[in-house]
Every structure is written in structure tokens, then in C-alpha cells.
Scaffold this motif. Sequence first.
Motif, PDB file in Angstrom:
ATOM      1  N   MET A   1       0.794  10.127   1.642  1.00 51.11           N
ATOM      2  CA  MET A   1       1.098  10.799   0.745  1.00 51.11           C
ATOM      3  C   MET A   1       0.777  10.363  -0.631  1.00 51.11           C
ATOM      4  SD  MET A   1       3.175  13.618  -0.811  1.00 51.11           S
ATOM      5  CE  MET A   1       4.203  14.484   0.206  1.00 51.11           C
ATOM      6  N   LEU A   2       0.389  11.390  -1.378  1.00 53.39           N
ATOM      7  CA  LEU A   2       0.198  10.870  -2.890  1.00 53.39           C
ATOM      8  C   LEU A   2       1.166  11.186  -3.835  1.00 53.39           C
ATOM      9  CD1 LEU A   2      -1.858  10.025  -5.309  1.00 53.39           C
ATOM     10  CD2 LEU A   2      -2.958  12.160  -4.934  1.00 53.39           C
ATOM     11  N   TYR A   3       1.662  10.307  -4.710  1.00 55.31           N
ATOM     12  CA  TYR A   3       2.665  10.628  -5.525  1.00 55.31           C
ATOM     13  C   TYR A   3       1.826  10.261  -6.777  1.00 55.31           C
ATOM     14  CZ  TYR A   3       5.973   9.973  -1.817  1.00 55.31           C
ATOM     15  OH  TYR A   3       6.715  10.194  -0.619  1.00 55.31           O
ATOM     16  N   VAL A   4       2.018  11.224  -7.867  1.00 52.21           N
ATOM     17  CA  VAL A   4       1.466  11.059  -8.974  1.00 52.21           C
ATOM     18  C   VAL A   4       2.842  10.888  -9.975  1.00 52.21           C
ATOM     19  CG1 VAL A   4       0.251  12.056 -10.983  1.00 52.21           C
ATOM     20  CG2 VAL A   4      -0.353  12.386  -8.743  1.00 52.21           C
ATOM     21  N   ILE A   5       2.813   9.711 -10.687  1.00 55.09           N
ATOM     22  CA  ILE A   5       4.024   9.388 -11.395  1.00 55.09           C
ATOM     23  C   ILE A   5       3.670   9.504 -12.869  1.00 55.09           C
ATOM     24  CG2 ILE A   5       5.798   7.744 -11.890  1.00 55.09           C
ATOM     25  CD1 ILE A   5       5.439   8.734  -8.990  1.00 55.09           C
ATOM     26  N   THR A   6       4.244  10.479 -13.715  1.00 51.67           N
ATOM     27  CA  THR A   6       4.133  10.833 -15.040  1.00 51.67           C
ATOM     28  C   THR A   6       5.317  10.312 -15.726  1.00 51.67           C
ATOM     29  OG1 THR A   6       5.063  12.892 -15.312  1.00 51.67           O
ATOM     30  CG2 THR A   6       2.832  12.806 -14.487  1.00 51.67           C
ATOM     31  N   GLY A   7       5.110  10.226 -17.330  1.00 53.16           N
ATOM     32  CA  GLY A   7       6.165   9.966 -18.006  1.00 53.16           C
ATOM     33  C   GLY A   7       5.825   9.173 -19.200  1.00 53.16           C
ATOM     34  N   PRO A   8       6.338   9.137 -20.268  1.00 52.32           N
ATOM     35  CA  PRO A   8       5.936   8.482 -21.457  1.00 52.32           C
ATOM     36  C   PRO A   8       6.098   7.037 -21.471  1.00 52.32           C
ATOM     37  CG  PRO A   8       8.420   8.928 -21.818  1.00 52.32           C
ATOM     38  CD  PRO A   8       7.728   9.722 -20.446  1.00 52.32           C
ATOM     39  N   PRO A   9       5.195   6.230 -22.445  1.00 59.70           N
ATOM     40  CA  PRO A   9       5.070   4.862 -22.237  1.00 59.70           C
ATOM     41  C   PRO A   9       6.697   4.176 -22.225  1.00 59.70           C
ATOM     42  CG  PRO A   9       3.584   5.681 -23.985  1.00 59.70           C
ATOM     43  CD  PRO A   9       4.576   6.923 -23.409  1.00 59.70           C
ATOM     44  N   ALA A  10       6.921   3.154 -21.554  1.00 59.96           N
ATOM     45  CA  ALA A  10       7.847   2.267 -21.322  1.00 59.96           C
ATOM     46  C   ALA A  10       9.271   3.398 -20.680  1.00 59.96           C
ATOM     47  CB  ALA A  10       8.407   1.954 -22.898  1.00 59.96           C
ATOM     48  N   ALA A  11       8.872   4.234 -19.874  1.00 63.41           N
ATOM     49  CA  ALA A  11       9.942   5.209 -19.361  1.00 63.41           C
ATOM     50  C   ALA A  11      10.382   4.460 -18.045  1.00 63.41           C
ATOM     51  CB  ALA A  11       9.494   6.515 -19.096  1.00 63.41           C
ATOM     52  N   GLY A  12       9.688   3.420 -17.581  1.00 57.70           N
ATOM     53  CA  GLY A  12      10.249   2.889 -16.174  1.00 57.70           C
ATOM     54  C   GLY A  12       9.321   3.594 -14.814  1.00 57.70           C
ATOM     55  N   ALA A  62     -10.614   3.574  -7.589  1.00 60.95           N
ATOM     56  CA  ALA A  62      -9.458   3.343  -6.652  1.00 60.95           C
ATOM     57  C   ALA A  62      -8.941   4.555  -6.123  1.00 60.95           C
ATOM     58  CB  ALA A  62      -8.471   2.337  -7.352  1.00 60.95           C
ATOM     59  N   LEU A  63      -8.833   5.525  -7.006  1.00 59.94           N
ATOM     60  CA  LEU A  63      -8.039   6.776  -6.732  1.00 59.94           C
ATOM     61  C   LEU A  63      -8.827   7.462  -5.693  1.00 59.94           C
ATOM     62  CD1 LEU A  63      -5.626   8.789  -6.924  1.00 59.94           C
ATOM     63  CD2 LEU A  63      -6.956  10.025  -8.651  1.00 59.94           C
ATOM     64  N   ASP A  64     -10.107   7.491  -5.907  1.00 60.53           N
ATOM     65  CA  ASP A  64     -11.099   8.290  -5.016  1.00 60.53           C
ATOM     66  C   ASP A  64     -10.995   7.598  -3.607  1.00 60.53           C
ATOM     67  OD1 ASP A  64     -12.062  10.013  -6.985  1.00 60.53           O
ATOM     68  OD2 ASP A  64     -13.645   8.877  -7.430  1.00 60.53           O
ATOM     69  N   GLU A  65     -10.985   6.300  -3.438  1.00 57.67           N
ATOM     70  CA  GLU A  65     -10.828   5.697  -2.139  1.00 57.67           C
ATOM     71  C   GLU A  65      -9.480   5.905  -1.552  1.00 57.67           C
ATOM     72  OE1 GLU A  65     -11.966   3.809   1.247  1.00 57.67           O
ATOM     73  OE2 GLU A  65     -13.478   4.603  -0.376  1.00 57.67           O
ATOM     74  N   ALA A  66      -8.267   5.574  -2.428  1.00 57.88           N
ATOM     75  CA  ALA A  66      -7.137   5.579  -1.876  1.00 57.88           C
ATOM     76  C   ALA A  66      -6.596   7.194  -1.231  1.00 57.88           C
ATOM     77  CB  ALA A  66      -6.126   5.347  -3.038  1.00 57.88           C
ATOM     78  N   ILE A  67      -7.412   8.091  -1.873  1.00 58.79           N
ATOM     79  CA  ILE A  67      -6.853   9.489  -1.260  1.00 58.79           C
ATOM     80  C   ILE A  67      -7.400   9.624   0.135  1.00 58.79           C
ATOM     81  CG2 ILE A  67      -6.320  10.464  -3.459  1.00 58.79           C
ATOM     82  CD1 ILE A  67      -9.099  11.744  -3.359  1.00 58.79           C
ATOM     83  N   LYS A  68      -8.422   9.095   0.542  1.00 57.37           N
ATOM     84  CA  LYS A  68      -8.937   9.159   1.782  1.00 57.37           C
ATOM     85  C   LYS A  68      -7.974   8.670   2.997  1.00 57.37           C
ATOM     86  CE  LYS A  68     -13.854   8.296   0.154  1.00 57.37           C
ATOM     87  NZ  LYS A  68     -14.769   7.552  -0.023  1.00 57.37           N
ATOM     88  N   HIS A  69      -6.854   7.643   2.414  1.00 62.06           N
ATOM     89  CA  HIS A  69      -6.122   7.164   3.300  1.00 62.06           C
ATOM     90  C   HIS A  69      -4.775   7.496   3.331  1.00 62.06           C
ATOM     91  CE1 HIS A  69      -9.389   4.579   4.069  1.00 62.06           C
ATOM     92  NE2 HIS A  69      -9.628   4.158   2.724  1.00 62.06           N
ATOM     93  N   ARG A  70      -4.283   8.437   2.517  1.00 63.86           N
ATOM     94  CA  ARG A  70      -3.040   9.077   2.137  1.00 63.86           C
ATOM     95  C   ARG A  70      -2.313   9.706   3.473  1.00 63.86           C
ATOM     96  NH1 ARG A  70      -6.123  12.924   0.535  1.00 63.86           N
ATOM     97  NH2 ARG A  70      -5.586  15.387   0.725  1.00 63.86           N
ATOM     98  N   ASP A  71      -2.842   9.740   4.430  1.00 64.64           N
ATOM     99  CA  ASP A  71      -2.290  10.265   5.721  1.00 64.64           C
ATOM    100  C   ASP A  71      -1.792   9.207   6.424  1.00 64.64           C
ATOM    101  OD1 ASP A  71      -4.957   9.313   6.232  1.00 64.64           O
ATOM    102  OD2 ASP A  71      -5.034  10.572   7.981  1.00 64.64           O
ATOM    103  N   ARG A  72      -2.108   7.755   6.182  1.00 66.30           N
ATOM    104  CA  ARG A  72      -1.748   6.534   6.784  1.00 66.30           C
ATOM    105  C   ARG A  72      -0.880   5.623   6.163  1.00 66.30           C
ATOM    106  NH1 ARG A  72      -6.952   4.324   8.715  1.00 66.30           N
ATOM    107  NH2 ARG A  72      -7.988   5.603   6.918  1.00 66.30           N
ATOM    108  N   THR A  73      -1.106   6.017   4.570  1.00 61.33           N
ATOM    109  CA  THR A  73      -0.389   5.105   3.803  1.00 61.33           C
ATOM    110  C   THR A  73       0.240   5.736   2.631  1.00 61.33           C
ATOM    111  OG1 THR A  73       0.055   2.824   2.642  1.00 61.33           O
ATOM    112  CG2 THR A  73      -2.095   4.066   2.384  1.00 61.33           C
TER     113      THR A  73
END
Length: 146
Positions: A1-12, A62-73
Motif C-alpha cells: 500500500m502507498l500512503y501519502v502523508i500531507t500536512g503543513p510544516p511541523a504538523a507531525g 525513490a518513489l518510482d522504485e518504491a511503488i513497484k514494491h507496494r504490493d509486498r511492503t
Amino acid sequence: MLYVITGPPAAGKSSWIQARAKPTDVVIDLDRITLALSGPGAPNWNQDEILRKVALRARFAALDEAIKHRDRTDVYLIHTMPSPKALARYRRLEAKVVAVDPGRDIVMQRVRDMRHEGMIAVATRWYNRQAKAKVQPVGRQASRAW
């Protein structure tokens, strides 16, 4: 699964990921990438223009490579303020988009205390855009020990 985490700077955003990601998950965080590419003694939130450009290129790769593996991690991507084009790509990839927002007052105080002064404008822009966005912030949570 791909999680995209958004939020303002210093949000956590990093803390949100740290509370959920496993050691074998992929975490793509521009701040961490920039720090890894910086010379000794660089600040944690390095805003050097050249380093940020290099780090952005590394993040895309990194994202281009990582999304190829999102079914396993799981892949966690911090993207503070994705453009409509980026959000469309993330939707095509069936990503879960999460907005981390402890509240404007908390964020602005954290930015003033911990970040480069230019981040106030970024946080303001995030809040202005968030009012129009369809991404719902997650509930308030503890973040780093500020």
C-alpha cells in the motif's frame, strides 16, 4: 500500500509515520533525504537550494522504485502539499492520502519555534489550500517532543 502523508510544516507527519511504519517499510521523506545528502553539521531541516534540488530528484527516483514494491511492503511518502496532478497520480496508484493537522495555532507555534521562518508562508499556503481540498485531516495526536 502507498500512503501519502500531507500536512503543513511541523504538523507531525514524520511522527505519524513513525507510529505506524514497520522497519521493513519504505519511508520517503524529503527532510530525511536532504539531511542524508547534506554535509556534516547540517541542520535537520536544511533549506539550502542546491541540496533541496538534489534531494527532490532522489525523492522522485525513490518513489518510482518504491511503488513497484507496494504490493509486498508499505510505502510512506511525505508530500506536504501535492499538486492536483500529483494527487491524480496517487489516486491512480490507489494510494491512501492522509492529512496530518494538529491545528493551525499549534503548527504556527511549532514553525516559529523549530523551523526556518520561510516555513510560515508554506504553512499558511497549506491552510489556504486545505480549505478547498477534499482530504480530511486525521485527528489531533501527540507529535515529537517539541
